[in-house]
Design a protein around this motif. Structure first.
Motif, PDB file in Angstrom:
ATOM      1  N   ALA A   1      18.619 -16.624   5.964  1.00  0.00           N
ATOM      2  CA  ALA A   1      18.452 -16.217   4.571  1.00  0.00           C
ATOM      3  C   ALA A   1      17.023 -16.456   4.102  1.00  0.00           C
ATOM      4  N   GLY A   2      16.436 -17.557   4.542  1.00  0.00           N
ATOM      5  CA  GLY A   2      15.043 -17.832   4.193  1.00  0.00           C
ATOM      6  C   GLY A   2      14.100 -16.802   4.784  1.00  0.00           C
ATOM      7  N   LEU A   3      14.372 -16.405   6.032  1.00  0.00           N
ATOM      8  CA  LEU A   3      13.538 -15.374   6.656  1.00  0.00           C
ATOM      9  C   LEU A   3      13.684 -14.030   5.947  1.00  0.00           C
ATOM     10  N   LEU A   4      14.916 -13.699   5.558  1.00  0.00           N
ATOM     11  CA  LEU A   4      15.124 -12.454   4.821  1.00  0.00           C
ATOM     12  C   LEU A   4      14.365 -12.469   3.496  1.00  0.00           C
ATOM     13  N   THR A   5      14.448 -13.591   2.783  1.00  0.00           N
ATOM     14  CA  THR A   5      13.762 -13.697   1.500  1.00  0.00           C
ATOM     15  C   THR A   5      12.255 -13.601   1.682  1.00  0.00           C
ATOM     16  N   LEU A   6      11.736 -14.328   2.649  1.00  0.00           N
ATOM     17  CA  LEU A   6      10.285 -14.290   2.892  1.00  0.00           C
ATOM     18  C   LEU A   6       9.817 -12.908   3.327  1.00  0.00           C
ATOM     19  N   SER A   7      10.579 -12.255   4.185  1.00  0.00           N
ATOM     20  CA  SER A   7      10.160 -10.922   4.624  1.00  0.00           C
ATOM     21  C   SER A   7      10.260  -9.918   3.486  1.00  0.00           C
ATOM     22  N   GLY A   8      11.268 -10.063   2.628  1.00  0.00           N
ATOM     23  CA  GLY A   8      11.365  -9.189   1.458  1.00  0.00           C
ATOM     24  C   GLY A   8      10.203  -9.390   0.507  1.00  0.00           C
ATOM     25  N   LEU A   9       9.847 -10.650   0.252  1.00  0.00           N
ATOM     26  CA  LEU A   9       8.706 -10.934  -0.619  1.00  0.00           C
ATOM     27  C   LEU A   9       7.394 -10.454   0.003  1.00  0.00           C
ATOM     28  N   ALA A  10       7.261 -10.618   1.315  1.00  0.00           N
ATOM     29  CA  ALA A  10       6.061 -10.108   1.987  1.00  0.00           C
ATOM     30  C   ALA A  10       5.987  -8.588   1.884  1.00  0.00           C
ATOM     31  N   GLY A  11       7.129  -7.929   1.992  1.00  0.00           N
ATOM     32  CA  GLY A  11       7.155  -6.477   1.824  1.00  0.00           C
ATOM     33  C   GLY A  11       6.769  -6.061   0.415  1.00  0.00           C
ATOM     34  N   LEU A  12       7.207  -6.826  -0.589  1.00  0.00           N
ATOM     35  CA  LEU A  12       6.829  -6.527  -1.970  1.00  0.00           C
ATOM     36  C   LEU A  12       5.330  -6.715  -2.204  1.00  0.00           C
ATOM     37  N   VAL A  13       4.760  -7.757  -1.586  1.00  0.00           N
ATOM     38  CA  VAL A  13       3.310  -7.964  -1.700  1.00  0.00           C
ATOM     39  C   VAL A  13       2.565  -6.820  -1.014  1.00  0.00           C
ATOM     40  N   HIS A  14       3.050  -6.395   0.156  1.00  0.00           N
ATOM     41  CA  HIS A  14       2.416  -5.284   0.868  1.00  0.00           C
ATOM     42  C   HIS A  14       2.512  -3.995   0.051  1.00  0.00           C
ATOM     43  N   THR A  15       3.667  -3.784  -0.587  1.00  0.00           N
ATOM     44  CA  THR A  15       3.831  -2.599  -1.428  1.00  0.00           C
ATOM     45  C   THR A  15       2.867  -2.630  -2.600  1.00  0.00           C
ATOM     46  N   THR A  16       2.663  -3.806  -3.173  1.00  0.00           N
ATOM     47  CA  THR A  16       1.718  -3.943  -4.277  1.00  0.00           C
ATOM     48  C   THR A  16       0.314  -3.547  -3.848  1.00  0.00           C
ATOM     49  N   PHE A  17      -0.124  -4.041  -2.706  1.00  0.00           N
ATOM     50  CA  PHE A  17      -1.454  -3.681  -2.214  1.00  0.00           C
ATOM     51  C   PHE A  17      -1.539  -2.198  -1.852  1.00  0.00           C
ATOM     52  N   ALA A  18      -0.448  -1.624  -1.353  1.00  0.00           N
ATOM     53  CA  ALA A  18      -0.447  -0.195  -1.034  1.00  0.00           C
ATOM     54  C   ALA A  18      -0.596   0.645  -2.302  1.00  0.00           C
ATOM     55  N   VAL A  19       0.046   0.223  -3.386  1.00  0.00           N
ATOM     56  CA  VAL A  19      -0.083   0.948  -4.651  1.00  0.00           C
ATOM     57  C   VAL A  19      -1.512   0.837  -5.176  1.00  0.00           C
ATOM     58  N   ILE A  20      -2.087  -0.357  -5.081  1.00  0.00           N
ATOM     59  CA  ILE A  20      -3.478  -0.544  -5.534  1.00  0.00           C
ATOM     60  C   ILE A  20      -4.422   0.346  -4.739  1.00  0.00           C
ATOM     61  N   GLN A  21      -4.258   0.397  -3.422  1.00  0.00           N
ATOM     62  CA  GLN A  21      -5.113   1.250  -2.592  1.00  0.00           C
ATOM     63  C   GLN A  21      -4.910   2.724  -2.922  1.00  0.00           C
ATOM     64  N   TYR A  22      -3.665   3.119  -3.184  1.00  0.00           N
ATOM     65  CA  TYR A  22      -3.387   4.514  -3.522  1.00  0.00           C
ATOM     66  C   TYR A  22      -4.056   4.896  -4.839  1.00  0.00           C
ATOM     67  N   ARG A  23      -3.984   4.001  -5.823  1.00  0.00           N
ATOM     68  CA  ARG A  23      -4.627   4.273  -7.118  1.00  0.00           C
ATOM     69  C   ARG A  23      -6.147   4.352  -6.978  1.00  0.00           C
ATOM     70  N   GLN A  24      -6.719   3.485  -6.135  1.00  0.00           N
ATOM     71  CA  GLN A  24      -8.168   3.545  -5.908  1.00  0.00           C
ATOM     72  C   GLN A  24      -8.562   4.843  -5.202  1.00  0.00           C
ATOM     73  N   LEU A  25      -7.743   5.306  -4.274  1.00  0.00           N
ATOM     74  CA  LEU A  25      -8.003   6.569  -3.596  1.00  0.00           C
ATOM     75  C   LEU A  25      -7.963   7.732  -4.580  1.00  0.00           C
ATOM     76  N   LEU A  26      -7.010   7.694  -5.510  1.00  0.00           N
ATOM     77  CA  LEU A  26      -6.941   8.742  -6.528  1.00  0.00           C
ATOM     78  C   LEU A  26      -8.161   8.715  -7.449  1.00  0.00           C
ATOM     79  N   LYS A  27      -8.650   7.528  -7.778  1.00  0.00           N
ATOM     80  CA  LYS A  27      -9.839   7.423  -8.630  1.00  0.00           C
ATOM     81  C   LYS A  27     -11.071   7.968  -7.924  1.00  0.00           C
ATOM     82  N   LEU A  28     -11.175   7.679  -6.615  1.00  0.00           N
ATOM     83  CA  LEU A  28     -12.336   8.174  -5.859  1.00  0.00           C
ATOM     84  C   LEU A  28     -12.318   9.694  -5.729  1.00  0.00           C
ATOM     85  N   SER A  29     -11.133  10.256  -5.561  1.00  0.00           N
ATOM     86  CA  SER A  29     -11.032  11.703  -5.424  1.00  0.00           C
ATOM     87  C   SER A  29     -10.885  12.406  -6.768  1.00  0.00           C
ATOM     88  N   GLN A  30     -10.906  11.632  -7.855  1.00  0.00           N
ATOM     89  CA  GLN A  30     -10.820  12.127  -9.223  1.00  0.00           C
ATOM     90  C   GLN A  30      -9.582  13.003  -9.448  1.00  0.00           C
TER      91      GLN A  30
END
Length: 109
Positions: free
Chosen positions: A7-36
Protein backbone atom coordinates in the motif's frame (compact mmCIF):
# COMPACT_ATOMS: atom_id res chain seq x y z
CA UNK A 1 16.45 -1.57 6.80
CA UNK A 2 13.15 0.10 5.95
CA UNK A 3 10.13 -2.06 5.20
CA UNK A 4 7.61 -0.58 2.81
CA UNK A 5 4.25 -2.22 2.35
CA UNK A 6 2.47 -2.72 -0.95
CA UNK A 7 0.00 0.00 0.00
CA UNK A 8 2.88 2.35 0.74
CA UNK A 9 4.44 1.60 -2.64
CA UNK A 10 1.12 2.21 -4.38
CA UNK A 11 0.69 5.53 -2.58
CA UNK A 12 4.24 6.64 -3.33
CA UNK A 13 4.02 5.65 -6.98
CA UNK A 14 0.68 7.43 -7.32
CA UNK A 15 2.10 10.59 -5.77
CA UNK A 16 5.19 10.34 -7.97
CA UNK A 17 2.91 10.04 -10.99
CA UNK A 18 1.00 13.15 -9.89
CA UNK A 19 4.27 15.08 -9.54
CA UNK A 20 5.35 13.89 -13.00
CA UNK A 21 1.98 14.94 -14.43
CA UNK A 22 2.41 18.37 -12.87
CA UNK A 23 5.79 18.84 -14.53
CA UNK A 24 4.39 17.55 -17.84
CA UNK A 25 1.63 20.17 -17.72
CA UNK A 26 4.17 22.90 -16.93
CA UNK A 27 6.34 21.83 -19.88
CA UNK A 28 3.30 21.68 -22.17
CA UNK A 29 2.25 25.20 -21.18
CA UNK A 30 5.79 26.49 -21.77
CA UNK A 31 5.83 24.83 -25.20
CA UNK A 32 2.55 26.56 -26.06
CA UNK A 33 3.97 29.92 -24.94
CA UNK A 34 7.07 29.45 -27.09
CA UNK A 35 5.02 28.55 -30.14
CA UNK A 36 2.54 31.35 -29.34
CA UNK A 37 -0.48 29.04 -29.42
CA UNK A 38 -3.62 29.31 -27.30
CA UNK A 39 -4.22 26.82 -24.53
CA UNK A 40 -7.38 24.89 -25.25
CA UNK A 41 -7.02 21.55 -23.49
CA UNK A 42 -4.41 19.15 -22.20
CA UNK A 43 -3.26 16.28 -24.39
CA UNK A 44 -5.03 12.97 -23.79
CA UNK A 45 -1.84 11.29 -22.58
CA UNK A 46 -1.43 13.80 -19.76
CA UNK A 47 -5.10 13.48 -18.75
CA UNK A 48 -4.81 9.68 -18.79
CA UNK A 49 -1.64 9.82 -16.67
CA UNK A 50 -3.41 12.15 -14.23
CA UNK A 51 -6.39 9.78 -13.90
CA UNK A 52 -4.26 6.67 -13.43
CA UNK A 53 -1.96 8.38 -10.91
CA UNK A 54 -4.91 9.67 -8.92
CA UNK A 55 -6.57 6.24 -8.83
CA UNK A 56 -3.33 4.52 -7.79
CA UNK A 57 -2.64 7.09 -5.04
CA UNK A 58 -6.20 6.85 -3.70
CA UNK A 59 -6.14 3.05 -3.78
CA UNK A 60 -2.83 2.97 -1.92
CA UNK A 61 -4.07 5.43 0.69
CA UNK A 62 -7.30 3.46 1.13
CA UNK A 63 -5.41 0.20 1.67
CA UNK A 64 -2.84 1.93 3.88
CA UNK A 65 -5.54 3.33 6.19
CA UNK A 66 -6.76 -0.13 7.13
CA UNK A 67 -10.22 -1.25 8.13
CA UNK A 68 -12.72 1.12 9.68
CA UNK A 69 -13.18 0.56 13.39
CA UNK A 70 -16.66 0.53 14.86
CA UNK A 71 -17.33 2.82 17.82
CA UNK A 72 -19.18 0.92 20.52
CA UNK A 73 -20.93 2.73 23.39
CA UNK A 74 -21.33 0.63 26.54
CA UNK A 75 -24.93 -0.12 27.43
CA UNK A 76 -24.60 0.89 31.09
CA UNK A 77 -22.76 3.65 32.84
CA UNK A 78 -22.63 6.23 30.05
CA UNK A 79 -25.36 8.16 28.38
CA UNK A 80 -25.38 10.78 25.65
CA UNK A 81 -25.04 13.64 28.15
CA UNK A 82 -21.65 12.41 29.29
CA UNK A 83 -20.59 11.51 25.77
CA UNK A 84 -21.33 14.98 24.45
CA UNK A 85 -19.67 16.93 27.28
CA UNK A 86 -17.97 20.02 25.88
CA UNK A 87 -15.30 21.21 28.27
CA UNK A 88 -14.66 24.44 26.39
CA UNK A 89 -18.24 25.54 27.02
CA UNK A 90 -17.96 24.59 30.70
CA UNK A 91 -14.83 26.70 31.14
CA UNK A 92 -16.58 29.62 29.42
CA UNK A 93 -19.46 29.36 31.89
CA UNK A 94 -17.04 29.28 34.80
CA UNK A 95 -15.24 32.47 33.68
CA UNK A 96 -18.49 34.33 33.11
CA UNK A 97 -19.52 33.82 36.73
CA UNK A 98 -16.47 35.79 37.89
CA UNK A 99 -17.65 38.97 36.15
CA UNK A 100 -19.25 41.64 38.36
CA UNK A 101 -22.95 42.13 37.83
CA UNK A 102 -23.13 45.84 38.71
CA UNK A 103 -21.40 47.25 35.62
CA UNK A 104 -22.74 50.73 34.79
CA UNK A 105 -23.97 51.21 31.20
CA UNK A 106 -21.73 53.07 28.78
CA UNK A 107 -22.48 56.77 28.36
CA UNK A 108 -22.02 58.21 24.85
CA UNK A 109 -19.71 61.27 24.78
Amino acid sequence: MVRVSTAGLLTLSGLAGLVHTTFAVIQYRQLLKLSQEEFEALPATIVLELCISTIVALLGAYILAGPIKVIVMPAKGRNMDIGSLRTDLVSFNMRSRAMPLDIPPLQPH
